[in-house]
Design a protein around this motif. Structure first.
Motif, PDB file in Angstrom:
ATOM      1  N   GLY A 196       1.703  -3.775 -15.517  1.00 53.26           N
ATOM      2  CA  GLY A 196       1.927  -2.594 -15.142  1.00 53.26           C
ATOM      3  C   GLY A 196       0.546  -2.017 -14.559  1.00 53.26           C
ATOM      4  O   GLY A 196      -0.337  -2.448 -15.293  1.00 53.26           O
ATOM      5  N   TYR A 197       0.591  -1.319 -13.518  1.00 57.26           N
ATOM      6  CA  TYR A 197      -0.678  -0.991 -13.042  1.00 57.26           C
ATOM      7  C   TYR A 197      -0.886   0.529 -12.742  1.00 57.26           C
ATOM      8  O   TYR A 197      -0.730   1.065 -11.768  1.00 57.26           O
ATOM      9  CB  TYR A 197      -1.362  -1.458 -11.713  1.00 57.26           C
ATOM     10  N   PRO A 198      -1.282   1.441 -13.876  1.00 57.58           N
ATOM     11  CA  PRO A 198      -1.126   2.894 -13.806  1.00 57.58           C
ATOM     12  C   PRO A 198      -2.115   3.439 -12.640  1.00 57.58           C
ATOM     13  O   PRO A 198      -1.851   4.428 -11.900  1.00 57.58           O
ATOM     14  CB  PRO A 198      -1.832   3.184 -15.171  1.00 57.58           C
ATOM     15  N   GLU A 199      -3.201   2.535 -12.293  1.00 57.45           N
ATOM     16  CA  GLU A 199      -4.278   3.014 -11.102  1.00 57.45           C
ATOM     17  C   GLU A 199      -3.801   2.348 -10.126  1.00 57.45           C
ATOM     18  O   GLU A 199      -4.832   2.200  -9.138  1.00 57.45           O
ATOM     19  CB  GLU A 199      -5.566   2.994 -11.841  1.00 57.45           C
ATOM     20  N   GLY A 200      -2.732   1.544  -9.904  1.00 54.28           N
ATOM     21  CA  GLY A 200      -2.643   0.631  -8.774  1.00 54.28           C
ATOM     22  C   GLY A 200      -3.085  -0.725  -8.851  1.00 54.28           C
ATOM     23  O   GLY A 200      -3.965  -0.903  -9.553  1.00 54.28           O
ATOM     24  N   HIS A 201      -3.024  -1.632  -7.755  1.00 57.49           N
ATOM     25  CA  HIS A 201      -3.695  -2.793  -7.568  1.00 57.49           C
ATOM     26  C   HIS A 201      -4.196  -2.824  -6.286  1.00 57.49           C
ATOM     27  O   HIS A 201      -3.690  -2.373  -5.237  1.00 57.49           O
ATOM     28  CB  HIS A 201      -2.583  -3.884  -7.569  1.00 57.49           C
ATOM     29  N   PRO A 202      -5.566  -3.134  -6.122  1.00 58.41           N
ATOM     30  CA  PRO A 202      -6.050  -3.373  -4.913  1.00 58.41           C
ATOM     31  C   PRO A 202      -5.721  -4.115  -3.998  1.00 58.41           C
ATOM     32  O   PRO A 202      -6.042  -3.756  -2.892  1.00 58.41           O
ATOM     33  CB  PRO A 202      -7.689  -3.894  -5.625  1.00 58.41           C
ATOM     34  N   ASP A 203      -4.898  -4.882  -4.303  1.00 57.56           N
ATOM     35  CA  ASP A 203      -4.249  -6.007  -3.395  1.00 57.56           C
ATOM     36  C   ASP A 203      -2.899  -5.598  -3.055  1.00 57.56           C
ATOM     37  O   ASP A 203      -2.297  -6.475  -2.052  1.00 57.56           O
ATOM     38  CB  ASP A 203      -4.740  -7.421  -3.322  1.00 57.56           C
ATOM     39  N   ILE A 204      -2.203  -5.084  -3.924  1.00 61.19           N
ATOM     40  CA  ILE A 204      -0.688  -5.000  -3.744  1.00 61.19           C
ATOM     41  C   ILE A 204      -0.341  -3.583  -3.392  1.00 61.19           C
ATOM     42  O   ILE A 204      -0.746  -2.565  -4.439  1.00 61.19           O
ATOM     43  CB  ILE A 204      -0.013  -5.567  -4.784  1.00 61.19           C
ATOM     44  N   PRO A 205       0.415  -3.111  -2.514  1.00 64.15           N
ATOM     45  CA  PRO A 205       0.962  -1.582  -2.117  1.00 64.15           C
ATOM     46  C   PRO A 205       1.891  -1.308  -3.615  1.00 64.15           C
ATOM     47  O   PRO A 205       2.287  -1.880  -4.125  1.00 64.15           O
ATOM     48  CB  PRO A 205       1.652  -1.838  -0.888  1.00 64.15           C
ATOM     49  N   ARG A 206       1.683   0.287  -3.802  1.00 67.83           N
ATOM     50  CA  ARG A 206       2.291   0.687  -4.729  1.00 67.83           C
ATOM     51  C   ARG A 206       4.008   0.401  -4.747  1.00 67.83           C
ATOM     52  O   ARG A 206       4.670   0.208  -5.768  1.00 67.83           O
ATOM     53  CB  ARG A 206       2.145   2.302  -4.896  1.00 67.83           C
ATOM     54  N   ALA A 207       4.627   0.185  -3.526  1.00 64.32           N
ATOM     55  CA  ALA A 207       5.815   0.209  -3.304  1.00 64.32           C
ATOM     56  C   ALA A 207       6.390  -1.319  -3.803  1.00 64.32           C
ATOM     57  O   ALA A 207       7.393  -1.298  -4.401  1.00 64.32           O
ATOM     58  CB  ALA A 207       6.352   0.413  -1.783  1.00 64.32           C
ATOM     59  N   MET A 208       5.429  -2.143  -3.622  1.00 61.21           N
ATOM     60  CA  MET A 208       5.572  -3.822  -3.864  1.00 61.21           C
ATOM     61  C   MET A 208       5.729  -3.916  -5.436  1.00 61.21           C
ATOM     62  O   MET A 208       6.302  -4.351  -5.936  1.00 61.21           O
ATOM     63  CB  MET A 208       4.810  -4.453  -3.228  1.00 61.21           C
ATOM     64  N   LEU A 209       4.662  -2.990  -5.930  1.00 62.06           N
ATOM     65  CA  LEU A 209       4.501  -3.188  -7.445  1.00 62.06           C
ATOM     66  C   LEU A 209       5.703  -2.459  -7.930  1.00 62.06           C
ATOM     67  O   LEU A 209       6.241  -3.277  -9.010  1.00 62.06           O
ATOM     68  CB  LEU A 209       3.182  -2.097  -7.775  1.00 62.06           C
ATOM     69  N   ALA A 210       6.372  -1.551  -7.382  1.00 61.82           N
ATOM     70  CA  ALA A 210       7.458  -0.771  -8.242  1.00 61.82           C
ATOM     71  C   ALA A 210       8.503  -2.058  -7.966  1.00 61.82           C
ATOM     72  O   ALA A 210       9.408  -1.995  -8.901  1.00 61.82           O
ATOM     73  CB  ALA A 210       7.964   0.531  -7.360  1.00 61.82           C
ATOM     74  N   GLN A 211       8.920  -2.572  -6.956  1.00 67.02           N
ATOM     75  CA  GLN A 211       9.881  -3.416  -6.484  1.00 67.02           C
ATOM     76  C   GLN A 211       9.798  -4.724  -7.389  1.00 67.02           C
ATOM     77  O   GLN A 211      10.794  -5.064  -7.991  1.00 67.02           O
ATOM     78  CB  GLN A 211       9.941  -3.849  -5.106  1.00 67.02           C
TER      79      GLN A 211
END
Length: 285
Positions: A138-153
């Motif tokens: 899980g990435y609370p502050e997001g991922h530098p290379d992956i959009p938030r929508a893709m992380l959620a999916q």
């Protein structure tokens, strides 16, 4: 009638906390074991620079000490299905396959057929080798290379797939210094319908200089304002910082009914002995 939030006992964050170490921490984990509650999950990272047999040995040692070893499997480092089978068979043979974490891993280009953690989960080999619980990132502050929508999916896909295989999912996050970012992420995860336990990553006590080095490596934000809230000064790199203020603030703002099962996952950047002692003293204090 006004809504009355269900209070979250801040000490519950450290009830059944987990800790993350590397193979290099072998002797120090043995020393720390007496300060760790029986059954504590000990995540063992999969670093490309380490000998895989050392990680296996550390898992076996943790198991003998009454702890629960959780070995990381790095998808993009696996050359083929046979290597995946061999790794799983090795941990099953020594009785340490019940809990694993599956990550994509460091290489941008996979060395074999697995380009993501999800591709390893789809093989069905985890359940076949006795895995009952899988940690996912899980990435609370997001991922530098992956959009938030893709992380959620990806998160929802992994949880659904594991559930279909009869395996429990546990979400283990990258460490963060920002309570607001963590709370926002927890709420977004719950809004997705994900009810899996969440283990929020925080650094155990270590020097500010070391903390910043890991933060840069992992792409974690360290603005001056957030640093002050976390409890360290960017102007004094030689001091030691612990997660006391972060854990207390997070515990005070969580609501049991809204946020579900949330625990703390301690990255032992300063070593497992100091990290275990911090958790013991925090609970006692």
């Amino acid at each position: 009638m006004s809504h009355q939030p269900t209070p979250f006992d801040r000490t519950a964050l450290l009830d059944d906390f987990s800790i993350e170490v590397t193979a290099r921490d072998g002797d120090r984990l043995t020393e720390a074991a007496s300060s760790l509650p029986t059954g504590t999950r000990v995540n063992i990272t999969a670093l490309g620079t380490e000998d895989p047999t050392a990680r296996l040995a550390l898992a076996a040692s943790a198991h003998r000490a009454g702890l629960t070893p959780v070995l990381h499997l790095a998808a993009r480092r696996l050359a083929d299905e046979q290597e995946l089978r061999s790794e799983l068979q090795a941990i099953q043979d020594q009785g340490t396959s019940s809990h694993v974490v599956v990550v994509g891993g460091d290489p941008r280009k996979p060395v074999g057929p697995y380009d993501s953690a999800l591709s390893v989960m789809r093989t069905g080999l985890l359940a076949e080798h006795g895995v009952r619980d899988v940690g996912i990132s899980g990435y609370p502050e997001g991922h530098p290379d992956i959009p938030r929508a893709m992380l959620a999916q990806a998160l929802t896909d992994k949880v659904a797939l594991l559930e279909s295989q009869g395996i429990e999912a546990t979400v283990v996050t990258q460490f963060s210094f920002d309570v607001d970012a963590v709370l926002g992420w927890v709420e977004r995860v719950r809004d997705l319908g994900v009810e899996a336990p969440l283990r929020v990553g925080v650094p155990g006590p270590t020097s500010v200089k070391r903390l910043l080095a890991f933060a840069r490596r992992c792409g974690v934000g360290t603005s001056a304002g957030v640093a002050r809230k976390y409890g360290f000064s960017l102007g004094n790199l030689l001091t030691t910082a612990g997660p006391d203020a972060f854990v207390s603030a997070l515990g005070e703002r969580l609501e049991a009914g809204r946020h579900g099962d949330v625990r703390i996952h301690l990255f032992a950047f300063g070593g497992p002995v100091g990290t275990a002692a911090w958790a013991r003293d925090y609970l006692a204090g």
